[in-house]
Design an enzyme around this catalytic site. Sequence first.
Site, PDB file in Angstrom:
ATOM      1  N   MET B   1     -57.536  57.910  -5.700  1.00  0.00           N
ATOM      2  CA  MET B   1     -58.397  57.369  -6.744  1.00  0.00           C
ATOM      3  C   MET B   1     -59.129  56.117  -6.279  1.00  0.00           C
ATOM      4  O   MET B   1     -59.251  55.165  -7.065  1.00  0.00           O
ATOM      5  CB  MET B   1     -57.555  57.004  -7.963  1.00  0.00           C
ATOM      6  CG  MET B   1     -56.719  58.120  -8.487  1.00  0.00           C
ATOM      7  SD  MET B   1     -57.765  59.323  -9.290  1.00  0.00           S
ATOM      8  CE  MET B   1     -58.347  58.391 -10.689  1.00  0.00           C
ATOM      9  N   PRO B   2     -59.609  56.064  -5.055  1.00  0.00           N
ATOM     10  CA  PRO B   2     -60.283  54.807  -4.677  1.00  0.00           C
ATOM     11  C   PRO B   2     -61.492  54.549  -5.583  1.00  0.00           C
ATOM     12  O   PRO B   2     -62.290  55.449  -5.828  1.00  0.00           O
ATOM     13  CB  PRO B   2     -60.726  55.055  -3.230  1.00  0.00           C
ATOM     14  CG  PRO B   2     -59.954  56.246  -2.759  1.00  0.00           C
ATOM     15  CD  PRO B   2     -59.640  57.049  -3.977  1.00  0.00           C
ATOM     16  N   THR B   3     -61.576  53.344  -6.086  1.00  0.00           N
ATOM     17  CA  THR B   3     -62.712  52.946  -6.913  1.00  0.00           C
ATOM     18  C   THR B   3     -63.387  51.745  -6.259  1.00  0.00           C
ATOM     19  O   THR B   3     -62.752  50.722  -6.029  1.00  0.00           O
ATOM     20  CB  THR B   3     -62.233  52.598  -8.338  1.00  0.00           C
ATOM     21  OG1 THR B   3     -61.647  53.759  -8.928  1.00  0.00           O
ATOM     22  CG2 THR B   3     -63.398  52.143  -9.205  1.00  0.00           C
ATOM     23  N   ASP B  40     -64.863  56.991  -6.774  1.00  0.00           N
ATOM     24  CA  ASP B  40     -65.876  56.434  -7.675  1.00  0.00           C
ATOM     25  C   ASP B  40     -66.492  55.205  -7.025  1.00  0.00           C
ATOM     26  O   ASP B  40     -65.779  54.381  -6.437  1.00  0.00           O
ATOM     27  CB  ASP B  40     -65.236  56.014  -9.009  1.00  0.00           C
ATOM     28  CG  ASP B  40     -65.286  57.120 -10.033  1.00  0.00           C
ATOM     29  OD1 ASP B  40     -66.340  57.268 -10.691  1.00  0.00           O
ATOM     30  OD2 ASP B  40     -64.288  57.844 -10.147  1.00  0.00           O
TER      31      ASP B  40
ATOM     32  N   GLU C   7     -60.353  49.331  -5.046  1.00  0.00           N
ATOM     33  CA  GLU C   7     -59.010  49.491  -5.613  1.00  0.00           C
ATOM     34  C   GLU C   7     -58.469  50.858  -5.215  1.00  0.00           C
ATOM     35  O   GLU C   7     -59.138  51.877  -5.382  1.00  0.00           O
ATOM     36  CB  GLU C   7     -59.074  49.366  -7.139  1.00  0.00           C
ATOM     37  CG  GLU C   7     -59.270  47.910  -7.575  1.00  0.00           C
ATOM     38  CD  GLU C   7     -60.112  47.747  -8.799  1.00  0.00           C
ATOM     39  OE1 GLU C   7     -60.911  48.656  -9.112  1.00  0.00           O
ATOM     40  OE2 GLU C   7     -59.982  46.701  -9.449  1.00  0.00           O
TER      41      GLU C   7
END
Lengths: 62, 62, 62, 62, 62, 62
Positions: B1-3, B40, C7
């Site tokens: 889920m890297p954002t 994202d 993140e």
Amino acid sequence: MPTFRVELFEGRTVEQKRQFVEAITKATCESLKVEPGSVDIILVDVKKEDWATGGRLWSDAG
Amino acid sequence: MPTFRVELFEGRTVEQKRQFVEAITKATCESLKVEPGSVDIILVDVKKEDWATGGRLWSDAG
Amino acid sequence: MPTFRVELFEGRTVEQKRQFVEAITKATCESLKVEPGSVDIILVDVKKEDWATGGRLWSDAG
Amino acid sequence: MPTFRVELFEGRTVEQKRQFVEAITKATCESLKVEPGSVDIILVDVKKEDWATGGRLWSDAG
Amino acid sequence: MPTFRVELFEGRTVEQKRQFVEAITKATCESLKVEPGSVDIILVDVKKEDWATGGRLWSDAG
Amino acid sequence: MPTFRVELFEGRTVEQKRQFVEAITKATCESLKVEPGSVDIILVDVKKEDWATGGRLWSDAG
């Protein structure tokens, strides 16, 4: 390498921003013992309709 | 889920942004072994008058 | 001066982070035509109990 | 002192933002047992050309 | 309502943080003409293995 | 695609975080008319020595 992101209400002039980043950078260098060139500051202008405290938009504050 | 949140100077075209997010997503999937759909990226255009290095606004850089 | 904050779930090794920042920096320089030295990346390790999607903590995902 | 930064696609009306911050503040106070005055929320409108998922800008989503 | 988020390398003592936030708050109040109580500062300690410049982790800088 | 980053003092249990993200997601879906799966929330635990208001660290508040 302190990196600042500062959210503040929109409406400051460029001259105010200029004085602000100078003052913040100076205060940072003195208190943290870093070089000016290592200090980055990003200003984020926020509209009063995009900031709420206590569940109320600041654009609604009477 | 890297954002990702990426702050960069304003002025990129949509085509440049398109190529940038494609390249970043590909690099992320290859190096972190994640699926593209989990990546994202939010781009934040910053005016030169809102970014300072060494106590000087980039809009003042000669 | 692109500045990234990324993140991602905690648990990557330093070697994975090393490859990741190399890949991201390279992709950025090629697509945005900037110098490597202007690219800053800050990684933020997030615990699964601190990230929710659809109202459910990832630490609760079966 | 919970402080929220919420990125969402641009296009909400002020009335929608008003209802949103009221609902979020109420939900926060009830679940975390804090006072409304301690809850700050900053909304960040993001253009579809500035948000990508899976390597594709949302402005390109058909 | 200026709100600061400051990312800096980990390793500062509480006394250094104390002097830093005092200095930043004072500089902010003087340059922006705001009250101290309206200034919030959040410090984010970043490990050298989580910050890269020019594609290289700071933990790898010789 | 609302994405939340919420900074709050450390010390919440996982159960409190669980209830909080459920409540926030529900409030978001109802007020913004979005699907739960589109809501991401990242919690950031902040130590009292890393948060200042009015120039004073919260760890120093008597």
